[in-house]
Design an enzyme around this catalytic site. Sequence first.
Site, PDB file in Angstrom:
ATOM      1  CB  SER A   1      42.491  64.035  57.853  1.00 55.54           C
ATOM      2  OG  SER A   1      43.475  63.261  57.181  1.00 55.54           O
TER       3      SER A   1
ATOM      4  CE  LYS B   1      43.586  59.653  57.669  1.00 58.77           C
ATOM      5  NZ  LYS B   1      44.433  60.709  57.048  1.00 58.77           N
TER       6      LYS B   1
ATOM      7  CB  SER C   1      46.387  64.266  57.040  1.00 56.50           C
ATOM      8  OG  SER C   1      45.398  65.154  56.589  1.00 56.50           O
TER       9      SER C   1
END
Lengths: 487, 487
Positions: free
Chosen positions: A154, A79, A178
């Site tokens: 997210s 990420k 997330s």
Amino acid sequence: MELFEQTAASLAADIKSKKVSAKEVTDALLARIDAHDKNIGAFTCIDAEGARAQAAEIDSRIAKGESVGALAGVPVAIKDNIHVTGMPTTCSSKIMKPFVPPYDAFVTKKMREAGAVFLGKTNLDEFAMGSSTENSALQITHNPHDFERVPGGSSGGSAAAVAAGFSPLALGSDTGGSIRAPASFCGCVGLKPTYGVVSRYGLVAFGSSLDQIGPFGRTVEDTALLLSVIAGHDPKDSTSRAEPVDGLNAPLNPSAKGLKIGLPKEYFETDGLSDEVRNSVLAAVDALKSEGAQVQEVSLPMIKYAVPTYYIVATAEASSNLARYDGVHYGSRAEGTDNIIDLFSKTREEGFGPEVKRRIMLGTYVLSAGYYDAYYLRALKVRTRIAQDFDKAFEQVDVIASPVAPDTAFKLGELINDPLAMYLSDIYTISTNLASVPGISVPCGTDSKGMPVGLQLMGRRFEDARLLSTAAAYERLSGWNGKIASL
Amino acid sequence: MDYEIVIGLEVHVQLLTETKMFCSCRNQFTHEPNSNVCPVCIGMPGTLPVINKQAFELGILGALGLGCEIPELTKFDRKHYYYPDLPKNYQISQYDLPVSQNGIIEVEVDGVRKKFGVTRAHLEEDAGKLMHESSHSNVDLNRTGTPLLEIVSEPDMRSPQEARAYLEMLKLILQYTGISDCNMEEGSLRCDANVSIRPRGETKLGTKNEIKNMNSFRGVEAALTMVVDELLRQTEAGEAIRQVTWGYSIDRNQIFKMRVKEDANDYRYFPDPDLPAVHVGRDWVEAIRARLPELPLAKKDRFMKDYGLSDYDAGLMIQDKKMADYFEETTRISNMPKEAANWIQNDLARELSSRKVAVEDTAMKPEALAELLDLVSKKTINVPTARRVFMKILDGDTASPAAIVEKEGLAQVSDTGPIKDALEEAIKANPKAVADIEGGKPATAMFFVGQIMRTMKGKADPEAVAGVIAERFGIDPEILKSNKKKK
């Protein structure tokens, strides 16, 4: 079976036994990314050259008979709010550009030592603030199961990358859901470990008391494998647990026999919970029951305050953590200003997107003199009460089961102009962060539109291994089998 | 109307630690800008602070020296303000649970002992430095993260002289504890003052004015005096006192207005989520207290009581702990405290200062001074000879004082034979002096003391010389000793 379909565990075994080379695996996945990521947009940055070099290094060490780590030659996606030396960290924000970290995060350092091959960085909601990855300032990420739909957020890029067969493993971060929400939307496994199990050093902070890095995999076994690599005490993170966490390196024990599972009634009473999600989750719990689990209702009465509590604590911390992006030291700097205040203001005005600004303003407000006691201090007290609710429930049951999100993946653009509805989509995941307990999302079927549904399991603090074992027990019954989205 | 002056001081001292407050950079002055920094102290995204245990313990040690309580629970908070020398745009400091509180400093002002309260002493990190050029400013972050102890006094001082005395004692105590070198000129001790006036008898505080940048003790007293005069002038002119922040220029010995405050700053303090609160066990505090040295005023009292030093001499001996240790060691060997104090405060202090040598580094060790005092007291050498020996040792002669006296034949001559010979020689050469003495000016006989000393290369016993001259001219020998008594 194609290489991109294989699990991390089987790839690691095949690479170690020289059935396949790390280079072949890396090339196969880079080819799949090259062919399909234009339709998905999972990656913000692909480091093909670096990945091939890492793979070659692993192959040469294996050829020389040297010992290699648990992830030797296994491709991973990171990420883009977690540092990898020399790769830009964008946080999917304009304001970070062009920030290139000179150091590895604790987790990426551990993965590097374990032999992982870094394919690249994945898209996210700007600074991890959002539930659909639509708040990225860089690009849209599409759900691999339906390109019209969001991947969740997210960590949408990481979940999409795993579900699309771009990478068997990925790292995400979870401040209020997330990791678990996109895992649920994309049909993969995602774990938010207990706060303190994984070091936050090298993760760009959003809500420091809530943030936790965690693994994505297509199977529970793979997810557990990555957790075993990234967990551990880090002297550079004072909130990382000094004592070892039990069972993280032991094999999973996928059994539900004698397990006490709690169903929090407040979760199933919420308006907006879709029938299809409710039914899938209850069916999953029934399957565990048929394997010998005992199921009972539990109550988490303070849960109704979880969303407002979260949006005070998280935004307060975010407003502080994001103060450093001012154009002086890091990232972008506004042009054409002639004094320092204008430089600060214009840089932040131009650099942050609307959701980030909204949260900075909320957080600044709740920490302001005269409001601190009414908002922030009060939220901390409610947070303690929520944690106590979980403690009480865990006196009765071993694991709590619930939906991950009220519904399956929504359409791109559907909620983007309704921040409150977007915030409410995190209603089932937020409280685990507030209570610092672990939570995992594991696929439990699809709805009538063919979109994946996630089962959330939550456990006692530092019983991450038990949570994984329970998830593995359900996984065997689910018939999901590490499914990859057909592209 | 009669007004009372109310002064409180805020003092920052840099702690003498190996490393910075929250990272492992060396804690030392570094000339090349931005060369002594790391990702943590420059607030790079993704980094986390870790409390420096040594700084924490030095903070407690200093606070104990100031008579503070050490609460069992302390924590670090973030103090937010935007400034380019503060890379995170917040400073890690302590807000409502400081490491120490409720101290008392006893101070001598014009021979009277007074007690001034210390509200609190807390730990924090220093900021960097800005260097302004005509078109732009440069930021140097070498100092960023240096550990500071901020010591806030009660508004207990009633005159600029008291404020100065408080500050001098604060510095002395902290130097005794060894937590800081407290050098105001170099900025390792920085002092800000709050001052107000009120009609005598009034208990409410008047509107305060602040003074910054008083980087000398003289400056503190001078700037406070000027601000007090200004406040008195405004009050007597019937003007309302405004909340002004003043600067002070030491070069021009002037105060100047920096800003007139309208609103209080809102620093949005909140607990730093990266740093868990610290439980300070009582055993730990006691272990630190055991490292606390005898404090200056206690030492002074003991020097007066045990060694019979005057208030003045004892006061001088304690101005530097190492000097006090030197005095005690010399006295332990020689048992001549008064003489040791005289030598130390005159000859030794002068030479150390002109040679820029620290007392612990001087070639004149306490053993040597003790031996020198012994030689004088046994009349082996006279005082001028002792000074010559003293200088020889400082200039690099490594022999002991006795060995130098022996080697260079410096032992004093008490035998009257050679003294008489020298006197007769001088009388022959100076008939006018003889005539003056005989004509009723006995003081002129001093002239012959000098002549004899010159002839005998300073080695003559002054008492014997006085005796011989007195006998020769039939005058009172006391006349000849008068010049020894000058102070």
